[in-house]
Design a protein around this motif. Structure first.
Motif, mmCIF file in Angstrom:
data_model
loop_
_atom_site.group_PDB
_atom_site.id
_atom_site.type_symbol
_atom_site.label_atom_id
_atom_site.label_comp_id
_atom_site.label_asym_id
_atom_site.label_seq_id
_atom_site.Cartn_x
_atom_site.Cartn_y
_atom_site.Cartn_z
ATOM 1 N N ARG B 6 1.629 -16.372 -4.759
ATOM 2 C CA ARG B 6 2.520 -16.507 -3.618
ATOM 3 C C ARG B 6 2.877 -15.138 -3.051
ATOM 4 N NH1 ARG B 6 8.486 -18.996 -3.951
ATOM 5 N NH2 ARG B 6 8.823 -16.913 -4.724
ATOM 6 N N SER B 7 3.200 -14.204 -3.943
ATOM 7 C CA SER B 7 3.609 -12.902 -3.430
ATOM 8 C C SER B 7 2.422 -12.139 -2.851
ATOM 9 C CB SER B 7 4.299 -12.091 -4.525
ATOM 10 O OG SER B 7 3.431 -11.914 -5.601
ATOM 11 N N LYS B 10 2.107 -13.303 0.607
ATOM 12 C CA LYS B 10 3.169 -12.670 1.380
ATOM 13 C C LYS B 10 2.796 -11.236 1.738
ATOM 14 C CE LYS B 10 7.504 -14.803 0.342
ATOM 15 N NZ LYS B 10 8.456 -14.942 -0.736
ATOM 16 N N ALA B 11 2.274 -10.534 0.753
ATOM 17 C CA ALA B 11 1.920 -9.141 0.976
ATOM 18 C C ALA B 11 0.811 -9.032 2.026
ATOM 19 C CB ALA B 11 1.472 -8.507 -0.346
ATOM 20 N N GLN B 23 2.657 0.381 -5.182
ATOM 21 C CA GLN B 23 3.175 0.059 -6.514
ATOM 22 C C GLN B 23 4.479 -0.716 -6.457
ATOM 23 O OE1 GLN B 23 3.388 2.950 -4.901
ATOM 24 N NE2 GLN B 23 4.270 4.539 -6.159
ATOM 25 N N ILE B 24 4.858 -1.154 -5.266
ATOM 26 C CA ILE B 24 6.110 -1.892 -5.166
ATOM 27 C C ILE B 24 6.037 -3.170 -6.000
ATOM 28 C CG2 ILE B 24 5.322 -3.091 -3.107
ATOM 29 C CD1 ILE B 24 8.119 -3.425 -2.257
ATOM 30 N N LEU B 25 7.124 -3.439 -6.680
ATOM 31 C CA LEU B 25 7.208 -4.677 -7.434
ATOM 32 C C LEU B 25 7.467 -5.812 -6.469
ATOM 33 C CD1 LEU B 25 9.474 -3.235 -10.198
ATOM 34 C CD2 LEU B 25 7.098 -3.887 -10.486
ATOM 35 N N ARG B 26 6.967 -6.962 -6.837
ATOM 36 C CA ARG B 26 7.153 -8.067 -5.922
ATOM 37 C C ARG B 26 8.576 -8.624 -6.027
ATOM 38 N NH1 ARG B 26 4.713 -10.548 -10.309
ATOM 39 N NH2 ARG B 26 5.959 -12.236 -11.172
ATOM 40 N N ALA B 27 8.989 -9.225 -4.948
ATOM 41 C CA ALA B 27 10.239 -9.953 -4.971
ATOM 42 C C ALA B 27 9.905 -11.409 -5.196
ATOM 43 C CB ALA B 27 10.980 -9.793 -3.658
ATOM 44 N N ALA B 28 10.636 -12.058 -6.047
ATOM 45 C CA ALA B 28 10.288 -13.433 -6.364
ATOM 46 C C ALA B 28 11.490 -14.145 -6.949
ATOM 47 C CB ALA B 28 9.147 -13.472 -7.380
ATOM 48 N N ALA B 29 11.538 -15.464 -6.718
ATOM 49 C CA ALA B 29 12.544 -16.264 -7.400
ATOM 50 C C ALA B 29 12.178 -16.273 -8.871
ATOM 51 C CB ALA B 29 12.565 -17.676 -6.850
ATOM 52 N N LEU B 30 13.105 -15.855 -9.709
ATOM 53 C CA LEU B 30 12.775 -15.675 -11.113
ATOM 54 C C LEU B 30 12.715 -17.011 -11.848
ATOM 55 C CD1 LEU B 30 15.078 -12.640 -11.933
ATOM 56 C CD2 LEU B 30 12.618 -12.621 -11.591
ATOM 57 N N GLY B 56 11.637 -9.954 -15.372
ATOM 58 C CA GLY B 56 10.789 -11.005 -14.824
ATOM 59 C C GLY B 56 11.271 -12.403 -15.160
#
Lengths: 344, 418
Positions: B6-7, B10-11, B23-30, B56
């Motif tokens: 999913r991310s 998005k990306a 290297q950005i970490l993804r944003a996600a519903a945990l 995570g």
């Protein structure tokens, strides 16, 4: 409509004064945090605050020495890899004070909850906070904007915006982007919080005092704070309250937050040593720590136990339970762990 | 839900953000893992889920009490070597060091279809994975009122009640305890208690005329048999195997039982300690997760074989592993690892190992121990003792073992609660 003043604003000056008098011993605000991240930017206002999920509180004022500019630079240190909310204030302490909770937009995701990894800097750029009450939407007139301001940062390496289900962000119980401490109605039930006050959460930040590392949000961690409830009475003389989070004052945690789960060979096997040899192989008492030993050393020891060559019957019995390949795997993982002792 | 896919999409759609910072970490519903029960198994699971899963995963630990009193070492409260305060732990480290959400409430129901649990406090919590660690419940015995006749098999008030009754004894009084049918929590524990109490009455209080009687529902001492037999002989403990409790008179402090299937007989005590037969915590039955008295699970993940995404660890689960704090901690790690893997669509470790270890005091100066390692047998799909290793291995009581006991418990407590 009652305007609920956030506890820390009324008490901030007193807290700084106490710290200045040496009331707290050595620490001021965030010095006890081993690893930190930084948030920078410019604002027209003055006060920048961070509320973090362990109950800790951090704040700074922007540098307004350049009176000709409305872009006052600030830099706020926060703990690394701990979820925090940001709130900014303009016209601080004035009748037209405006409090603006901040949400961050990254990768198309917007949330007020974010964390930044150790050593990284979140550069917000200029945050165009409103200065005039006429420019904000504030239905209940409490001086807190009704919707958080969404910022797309200029640089955000190492920063993650965190989305959680409603109810799981204890700093913002109703997930409306307004942290509880500034939310007149934390649970969006229509009953103002002033009628639902929680005696177990003195600073109303949503973190129960028992688990709040800074019960009065004065920026001094309870472990270093001689006056945990900020009533002016030092804890030793204070009959009504003292919470030093005692169990956390003497722990040397080896916990380093990891961003995502990874399967690591040997870790699960080595974790089965921790009941007797401590978490991640760091013993808390006279029994051997096994973290940071070379894999070869651990393997040789285990093989000696297995052969009965050592007079350690319980380890001999344990060693019989693991194959050579398993011993190599757990030894290899333990070798990667930092030892809390000077040497093995 | 596949978070990484999913991310990634998005990306791709919002390429600029990703390009700026690869290297950005993804944003996600945990993903949310809820653990119910804060004993050795549950507290370990919550800690290790965050220690290994970190940022995570969101972890919530639901436990009615803010303080946990360890049953491990609690027999030493009876002979005044420890207090329940010494054995008390809280969840401050879980909250402040590991960012586990602490909820002090009781679960009223589990909706395994919609993956939500309802709390008595009124709120409802959604879970992606649920880990249940409710410990044990007791099977009713007619006439037994545990506020008068303590079991002292869950530590805290019960421990201090039994301690007070023992302290009130005078020379010549009779201490009677009953041992439940296996499986029960802490196999050596009842025999250990008989020894500790006999030693206390005889050697600390100097009551040479006190009698200690053990009514055991089992056919023989269930663990460390020769060692405990020798201790019982030394203390003059009357050991009566195959003695099944039928009823208790809680005011008269008498127990009615059948010995070797014979006619009912009644024994009156000055201090009566009835440890009833045991079953999984009530929540296991309410949620339909039991088969008989315990909850069947897959030992690779501790996931229920009856309902998906619900895992059961510690005393309530039905494997043949002993029911005890040390191995509850051990099972919790296997479960935490498997749960975190499953959230990444990875299979659990195919060959997990667990171990048990227990130091048993037999007096105020001496202790014995036993230990074993368990492995997964892929053909039976069960945990079994590692073959040809001589398990369970045990050792005779000694003062050295007594000292080592506190190193063992100290690291076990810290690995669970610190």
């Amino acid at each position: 409509m009652t305007i609920r003043r956030p506890f820390m604003l009324t008490s901030l000056a007193a807290a700084l004064l106490l710290a200045g008098c040496g009331g707290s011993g050595s620490s001021t605000s965030s010095t006890s945090v081993a690893t930190t991240a930084t948030i920078t930017g410019t604002v027209p206002g003055t006060l920048i605050e961070a509320f973090c999920t362990d109950g800790s509180y951090y704040s700074t004022h922007s540098d307004s020495s350049d009176a000709n500019s409305d872009k006052h630079p600030f830099s706020l240190e926060i703990p690394a890899s701990v979820n925090c909310h940001l709130v900014m204030t303009t016209n601080e302490g004035e009748p037209n004070e405006i409090i603006t909770p901040i949400s961050i937009e990254l990768d198309g995701v917007i949330s007020g909850l974010m964390y930044t990894k150790a050593g990284f800097e979140l550069e917000l750029g200029h945050v165009p906070l409103k200065m005039d009450l006429a420019d904000i939407v504030d239905m209940n007139g409490d001086g807190v904007v009704d919707e958080p301001m969404v910022i797309i940062p200029e640089r955000f390496d190492g920063t993650t915006v965190v989305e959680v289900e409603e109810g799981l962000d204890r700093l913002d119980s109703d997930n409306d982007g307004i942290p509880n401490v500034y939310d007149d109605d934390d649970d969006n039930d229509g009953t103002p919080d002033v009628d639902e006050s929680d005696d177990n959460d003195r600073d109303d930040d949503g973190v129960d005092d028992r688990y709040d590392s800074d019960d009065d949000n004065d920026g001094i961690k309870d472990d270093d704070d001689d006056d945990d409830d900020n009533d002016g009475e030092t804890d030793s003389k204070d009959d009504d309250y003292d919470d030093d989070n005692d169990t956390s004052s003497n722990t040397s945690t080896n916990y380093t937050p990891v961003s995502a789960y990874t399967v690591t060979t040997g870790r699960l096997l080595a974790a089965q040593c921790a009941m007797c040899h401590g978490t991640n192989g760091n013993s808390t008492n006279g029994w051997d720590s096994i973290a940071g030993e070379s894999a070869r050393e651990t393997i040789e020891e285990m093989q000696e136990f297995k052969s009965g060559g050592e007079d350690e019957p319980i380890m001999e019995a344990q060693a019989h339970g693991y194959s050579d390949a398993e011993i190599e795997a757990l030894a290899g993982w333990l070798a990667t762990q930092s030892s809390s002792e000077g040497e093995d | 839900m596949n978070l990484s896919r999913r991310s990634l999409l998005k990306a791709m759609g919002l390429g600029t953000a990703a390009l700026l910072s690869p290297q950005i970490l993804r944003a996600a519903a945990l993903p949310h893992v809820v653990v119910v029960g804060g004993g050795f198994a549950g507290a370990t699971a919550a800690k290790y889920l965050k220690m290994w899963g970190g940022l995570g995963v969101e972890v919530t630990l639901i436990e009615p009490n803010t303080t946990y009193v360890s049953p491990i070492l609690s027999n030493l409260v009876l002979n005044h070597q420890k207090t329940t305060d010494d054995l008390s732990f809280n969840y401050v480290n879980h909250s402040t060091q590991y960012a586990v959400n602490m909820v002090h409430d009781l679960v009223s129901s589990i909706d395994s279809v919609n993956q939500t649990i309802a709390l008595q406090g009124g709120s409802s919590i959604a879970y992606d994975r649920l880990i249940l660690a409710p410990g044990i419940d007791f099977i009713d015995i007619p006439g037994l009122d545990s506020t008068k006749i303590p079991h002292a098999w869950k530590a805290g008030e019960q421990t201090n009640l039994l301690k007070a009754q023992i302290d009130a004894m005078t020379d010549g009084d009779h201490f009677v305890m009953t041992i439940p049918a296996a499986p029960y929590r802490c196999p050596p524990g009842p025999y250990e208690r008989a020894c500790v109490v006999a030693d206390y009455l005889k050697n600390t209080k100097g009551y040479v005329n006190c009698q200690v009687t053990v009514l055991d529902a089992n056919a023989n001492i269930t663990v460390e048999t020769a060692m405990f037999q020798a201790q019982f002989t030394g203390y003059g403990i009357r050991y009566r195997p195959n003695s099944v409790v039928q009823s208790v008179d809680s005011d008269a402090r008498s127990v009615t039982f059948s010995e070797n299937g014979g006619a009912a007989q009644t024994l009156t005590a000055d201090t009566l300690n009835v440890i009833p037969n045991q079953k999984a915590g009530q929540i296991i039955f309410d949620a339909g997760l039991n088969s008989g008295n315990w909850a069947p699970i897959n030992p690779l993940s501790y996931e229920s074989t009856l309902k998906s995404n619900i895992h059961i660890i510690g005393d309530s689960q039905a494997t043949g592993q002993p029911k005890a704090g040390h191995i509850g901690n051990s099972e919790a790690k296997v479960c935490a690892d498997a749960v975190l893997r499953s959230l990444q669509n990875l299979a659990p470790d195919p060959a997990p190992k667990t171990n048990s270890a227990c130091y048993s005091p037999v007096s105020s100066t001496q202790a014995s121990w036993l230990t074993a390692v368990y492995e997964y047998n892929a053909s039976t799909q069960q945990m079994q003792l590692v073959p040809n290793a001589g398990y369970p291995a045990a050792e005779e009581p000694s003062t050295g073992n007594y000292r080592d006991m506190f190193n063992w418990s100290g690291n076990l407590f810290a690995d669970t609660f610190a």
